[in-house]
Design a protein around this motif. Structure first.
Motif, short mmCIF file in Angstrom:
data_model
loop_
_atom_site.label_atom_id
_atom_site.label_comp_id
_atom_site.label_asym_id
_atom_site.label_seq_id
_atom_site.Cartn_x
_atom_site.Cartn_y
_atom_site.Cartn_z
N PHE A 178 56.12 55.81 78.18
CA PHE A 178 56.55 55.99 76.79
C PHE A 178 55.84 57.21 76.20
N GLU A 179 56.50 57.85 75.25
CA GLU A 179 55.96 59.10 74.71
C GLU A 179 55.14 58.93 73.44
N TYR A 180 55.53 58.00 72.56
CA TYR A 180 54.89 57.92 71.24
C TYR A 180 54.41 56.52 70.88
N THR A 181 55.33 55.54 71.00
CA THR A 181 55.00 54.19 70.52
C THR A 181 55.53 53.12 71.46
N ILE A 193 46.60 50.86 78.81
CA ILE A 193 46.78 50.91 77.36
C ILE A 193 45.70 51.77 76.72
N THR A 194 44.47 51.66 77.19
CA THR A 194 43.40 52.52 76.68
C THR A 194 43.75 53.99 76.92
N ALA A 235 45.23 58.99 74.38
CA ALA A 235 46.10 60.16 74.39
C ALA A 235 46.85 60.33 73.06
N GLY A 236 46.64 59.42 72.11
CA GLY A 236 47.26 59.53 70.79
C GLY A 236 48.53 58.72 70.62
N LYS A 237 48.90 57.95 71.62
CA LYS A 237 50.10 57.11 71.50
C LYS A 237 49.72 55.83 70.78
N THR A 242 41.39 48.04 73.38
CA THR A 242 42.15 49.08 74.08
C THR A 242 42.79 50.08 73.12
N GLY A 243 42.68 49.80 71.83
CA GLY A 243 43.29 50.68 70.83
C GLY A 243 44.57 50.14 70.24
#
Length: 176
Positions: A17-20, A60-61, A66-68, A97-98
């Motif tokens: 996935f690229e963003y969300t 996931i981390t 990476a900002g996703k 994990t963010g």
């Protein structure tokens, strides 16, 4: 129209996935959790043995660093089932994990007419619906990219996020 995908294809979505990536969890429990050592530890001690070095947490981390954005809303019964209590405790691992982890009482989810199906939305353009058996086993994953269907799920996400409470604040509140 939804198309079934393999477990491997589903797992790959979390890497590509690229963003969300966002999840609505509506089950009262999951067979996969009950088969896990950390669940058994939770049942025995009241705390699980989450491992930030497992494949899920590592990925996931990596994605969130990476900002996703990765998030979820868990629908919780009052009183919570044992499976939900496990997930409420496991939220600490998800958050480490963010992930943005939130919870919503089932009565509130019903009030705002959230569906009862579990699903993931990837980049607001692909939805993966998780189909479970009566015994909470994951039977299959079906995906759609049909714009009207994806928009419907995005609207569900927006409603869930509007009413859900961050996991740490939710855990500190008494039941309803």
């Amino acid at each position: 129209m939804r198309e079934p995908i393999t477990p491997e294809q589903f797992g790959k979505l979390f890497e590509t996935f690229e963003y969300t990536a966002w999840h609505l969890e509506t089950r009262r429990g999951y067979a996969s959790d009950r088969d896990d050592d950390s669940y058994r530890a939770f049942v025995e001690t009241g705390s699980d043995l989450w491992d930030l070095d497992n494949a899920w947490c590592t990925n996931i981390t990596r994605q969130t660093v990476a900002g996703k954005e990765v998030g979820r809303v868990r629908v919780v019964d009052d009183p919570p089932t044992q499976g939900q209590l496990f997930l409420l405790d496991y939220a600490k691992c998800n958050a480490a994990t963010g992930e943005d982890v939130r919870n919503l009482w089932r009565a509130d989810a019903d009030r705002v007419r959230l569906p009862s199906e579990d699903f993931w939305i990837f980049d607001s353009r692909l939805v993966a619906v998780l189909v479970f058996s009566e015994t909470d086993d994951l039977l299959r994953v079906e995906v759609t990219t049909e714009p009207a269907e994806v928009l419907r799920y995005v609207q569900v996400r927006d409603a869930a996020m509007r009413y859900a409470v961050p996991y740490d604040r939710f855990a500190a509140r008494p039941t309803r």
